[in-house]
Design a protein around this motif. Sequence first.
Motif, PDB file in Angstrom:
ATOM      1  N   LYS A  85      54.472  25.575  31.814  1.00 43.51           N
ATOM      2  CA  LYS A  85      54.013  25.243  33.185  1.00 43.51           C
ATOM      3  C   LYS A  85      53.674  26.525  33.943  1.00 43.51           C
ATOM      4  CE  LYS A  85      55.315  22.620  37.338  1.00 43.51           C
ATOM      5  NZ  LYS A  85      55.041  23.758  38.246  1.00 43.51           N
ATOM      6  N   LEU A  86      54.528  27.542  33.786  1.00 41.83           N
ATOM      7  CA  LEU A  86      54.253  28.841  34.425  1.00 41.83           C
ATOM      8  C   LEU A  86      52.939  29.413  33.891  1.00 41.83           C
ATOM      9  CD1 LEU A  86      57.606  30.866  34.574  1.00 41.83           C
ATOM     10  CD2 LEU A  86      56.094  30.287  36.494  1.00 41.83           C
ATOM     11  N   MET A  87      52.754  29.343  32.551  1.00 45.32           N
ATOM     12  CA  MET A  87      51.506  29.877  31.964  1.00 45.32           C
ATOM     13  C   MET A  87      50.293  29.133  32.536  1.00 45.32           C
ATOM     14  SD  MET A  87      52.721  31.771  29.187  1.00 45.32           S
ATOM     15  CE  MET A  87      54.347  31.778  28.404  1.00 45.32           C
ATOM     16  N   SER A  88      50.475  27.834  32.752  1.00 43.71           N
ATOM     17  CA  SER A  88      49.329  27.059  33.259  1.00 43.71           C
ATOM     18  C   SER A  88      49.014  27.469  34.694  1.00 43.71           C
ATOM     19  CB  SER A  88      49.631  25.560  33.205  1.00 43.71           C
ATOM     20  OG  SER A  88      50.494  25.194  34.255  1.00 43.71           O
ATOM     21  N   GLU A  89      50.018  27.949  35.437  1.00 41.25           N
ATOM     22  CA  GLU A  89      49.752  28.432  36.808  1.00 41.25           C
ATOM     23  C   GLU A  89      48.844  29.665  36.786  1.00 41.25           C
ATOM     24  OE1 GLU A  89      54.195  27.183  38.400  1.00 41.25           O
ATOM     25  OE2 GLU A  89      53.298  29.067  39.088  1.00 41.25           O
ATOM     26  N   MET A  90      48.879  30.396  35.660  1.00 47.38           N
ATOM     27  CA  MET A  90      47.957  31.546  35.539  1.00 47.38           C
ATOM     28  C   MET A  90      46.570  31.058  35.125  1.00 47.38           C
ATOM     29  SD  MET A  90      49.906  34.784  33.787  1.00 47.38           S
ATOM     30  CE  MET A  90      51.077  33.942  32.743  1.00 47.38           C
ATOM     31  N   GLY A  91      46.528  29.812  34.643  1.00 46.63           N
ATOM     32  CA  GLY A  91      45.241  29.248  34.225  1.00 46.63           C
ATOM     33  C   GLY A  91      44.927  29.477  32.770  1.00 46.63           C
ATOM     34  N   LEU A  92      45.957  29.780  31.941  1.00 42.71           N
ATOM     35  CA  LEU A  92      45.713  30.057  30.522  1.00 42.71           C
ATOM     36  C   LEU A  92      44.925  28.912  29.887  1.00 42.71           C
ATOM     37  CD1 LEU A  92      47.666  32.428  30.846  1.00 42.71           C
ATOM     38  CD2 LEU A  92      48.828  31.688  28.766  1.00 42.71           C
ATOM     39  N   ARG A 411      50.340  47.918  33.682  1.00 42.96           N
ATOM     40  CA  ARG A 411      49.955  46.823  32.795  1.00 42.96           C
ATOM     41  C   ARG A 411      48.590  46.266  33.236  1.00 42.96           C
ATOM     42  NH1 ARG A 411      54.344  44.390  32.861  1.00 42.96           N
ATOM     43  NH2 ARG A 411      55.011  45.079  30.778  1.00 42.96           N
ATOM     44  N   ALA A 412      48.422  46.140  34.549  1.00 45.48           N
ATOM     45  CA  ALA A 412      47.141  45.638  35.073  1.00 45.48           C
ATOM     46  C   ALA A 412      46.006  46.581  34.689  1.00 45.48           C
ATOM     47  CB  ALA A 412      47.229  45.488  36.586  1.00 45.48           C
ATOM     48  N   TYR A 480      47.408  38.743  38.911  1.00 45.78           N
ATOM     49  CA  TYR A 480      46.225  39.499  38.511  1.00 45.78           C
ATOM     50  C   TYR A 480      45.518  38.806  37.345  1.00 45.78           C
ATOM     51  CZ  TYR A 480      43.219  43.307  36.935  1.00 45.78           C
ATOM     52  OH  TYR A 480      42.138  44.050  36.538  1.00 45.78           O
ATOM     53  N   TYR A 481      46.290  38.370  36.351  1.00 43.62           N
ATOM     54  CA  TYR A 481      45.679  37.687  35.206  1.00 43.62           C
ATOM     55  C   TYR A 481      45.072  36.364  35.678  1.00 43.62           C
ATOM     56  CZ  TYR A 481      44.973  36.655  30.208  1.00 43.62           C
ATOM     57  OH  TYR A 481      44.411  36.391  28.964  1.00 43.62           O
ATOM     58  N   THR A 493      39.352  43.544  40.059  1.00 40.88           N
ATOM     59  CA  THR A 493      39.935  44.388  41.106  1.00 40.88           C
ATOM     60  C   THR A 493      41.457  44.281  41.082  1.00 40.88           C
ATOM     61  OG1 THR A 493      38.049  43.646  42.414  1.00 40.88           O
ATOM     62  CG2 THR A 493      39.755  44.921  43.573  1.00 40.88           C
ATOM     63  N   ILE A 494      42.116  45.455  41.099  1.00 43.39           N
ATOM     64  CA  ILE A 494      43.585  45.470  41.128  1.00 43.39           C
ATOM     65  C   ILE A 494      44.030  45.706  42.564  1.00 43.39           C
ATOM     66  CG2 ILE A 494      45.676  46.656  40.322  1.00 43.39           C
ATOM     67  CD1 ILE A 494      44.142  47.451  37.787  1.00 43.39           C
ATOM     68  N   ASN A 495      44.839  44.793  43.077  1.00 43.46           N
ATOM     69  CA  ASN A 495      45.223  44.886  44.495  1.00 43.46           C
ATOM     70  C   ASN A 495      46.691  45.233  44.697  1.00 43.46           C
ATOM     71  OD1 ASN A 495      42.648  43.988  45.537  1.00 43.46           O
ATOM     72  ND2 ASN A 495      43.136  42.029  44.545  1.00 43.46           N
ATOM     73  N   PHE A 496      47.304  45.945  43.711  1.00 40.57           N
ATOM     74  CA  PHE A 496      48.718  46.317  43.930  1.00 40.57           C
ATOM     75  C   PHE A 496      49.058  47.606  43.206  1.00 40.57           C
ATOM     76  CE2 PHE A 496      50.397  45.261  39.719  1.00 40.57           C
ATOM     77  CZ  PHE A 496      49.435  44.391  39.233  1.00 40.57           C
TER      78      PHE A 496
END
Length: 496
Positions: A85-92, A411-412, A480-481, A493-496
Amino acid sequence: MTTTNVFPENFLWGGAVAANQVEGAWLEDGKLPNVTDTLIGIMNTKPSISWNEEQGIWELNLEKDRAFLSHEAVDFYHRFEADIKLMSEMGLKAFRTSISWGRIFPRGDEETPNEAGLAFYDRLIDTLLNYQMEPVITLSHYETPFALLAEYGGWQNRQLIEFFDRYASIIFDRYKGKVKYWMTFNEINNAFRMPYAAAGVIKFPATDPNEPITTLTKKEIYQAVHHLFVANALATKRMQATDPDALMGVMCSFSSLATYPIDCNPANVFGALEFKRNSYLFSDVMCRGHYPGYVKRIWREEDCAPEIADGDLALLADYTSDYIAFSYYRSTVFSVDAEMRVDTGGAKGFDNPFLTEKAPEPWNWPIDPLGLRYVMNELTDRYELPLFIVENGLGIDEGPDENGQILDTERARYLKMHIEEMAEAIQDGCDVIGYLWWGPIDIVSAGTGEMKKRYGFIYVDRHNDGSGSFDRLKKASFDYYKQIIDTNGLDLTINF
Ligand code: BGP
């Protein structure tokens, strides 16, 4: 920074793990130990086993004072619904893992499968599909059932072809129409570097119990590799007969293809070519369907040719890979004057002076995004097959800061740089199915058996000493992912 949107609409942005590094539950619901359960890290430890002279078999012999973190790993076996479910929140769009052979056939030589093992993967694969994620499945990620080594000697024994065929047939029948992307053996080209884990082979019978158990002759390893090739071709045949829409990929560790000669000395240039052929042998056989001339010279000159049974070569020719799956982490340097490091870490003592960025201490893998583009172009030139990056990532020893956050900018940046080069490779004409980040959630390191080498966009509170709550925590790279996937690779774009 944004890239011109070169990624196809159906590009599979995803993540990858392996059963033995994520699931835990190492003896639950009927599973018996596999090779990785006897190791703390596939690179730097001897298996915790001993030879039983009386019975003429190898036995598990785990030292009490050592933490085998992979035995519990991050308890994905019991927590996979919440994790997916967490992975799906990233949109995998895709999620790679392995089916643990030892859950399905605990010893490996049984006639009938362990239904509890199949039931677990039913739930896992259905959960992925419910979240619209393509399951990408490895049939063995260094996970040969230990009994097949302990009592048969592992893949040097031709009987394993039949055992693997039985396992693969059950799996293809069970998941036809649900799983489209398959691989048989993870990083099969590591067979000579790590014969025990990657080729599932062991000295048998043990001639001298004190001798390092993986002291195998080249002939023994070529024999195991040949049986793996035949098993892979048979599995491809089975898969095609069971599900015409499914695809079989060779899976290799191809950081080793980004091997650069240390200078323009022809001896180093040709030496680098020969070093790369240690890996190309595997994709050549599995994509072209025959043994190349350069390996036949080695067999002649070192008298190490495998026994090849009637029909084997025809199988290899008729059932080749549909795509090339590979891991890429780093590049490496070759010099005839140096011993090559086992972990594709290049020539001992020879770093690449042109690569200034390195992974954090203590691993220090050089960061070389252009190396990924180089490997993708070479593979396309050689095979003209679709490519699937099924492992790319950066391990960092990290934890929550005083605000309880993990701002993993490094990592980003690693992710951004490698996506940019992948975009270049696509514009060079490479056909790319997808990109799977290795370890979207923190898992146990394969090489070192540690938790502290963290790859995840999701942190897991578990530590090298085995302590921790197993709680999950999103790192800054999680969003970011998500941003990258939401924009199909357009907004980096990396915002952190
Ligand atoms: C590859 C393996 C993976 C993964 C990766 C990272 O060789 O296929 O299992 O572990 O390496 O290596 P490590 O975990 O040692 O950092």
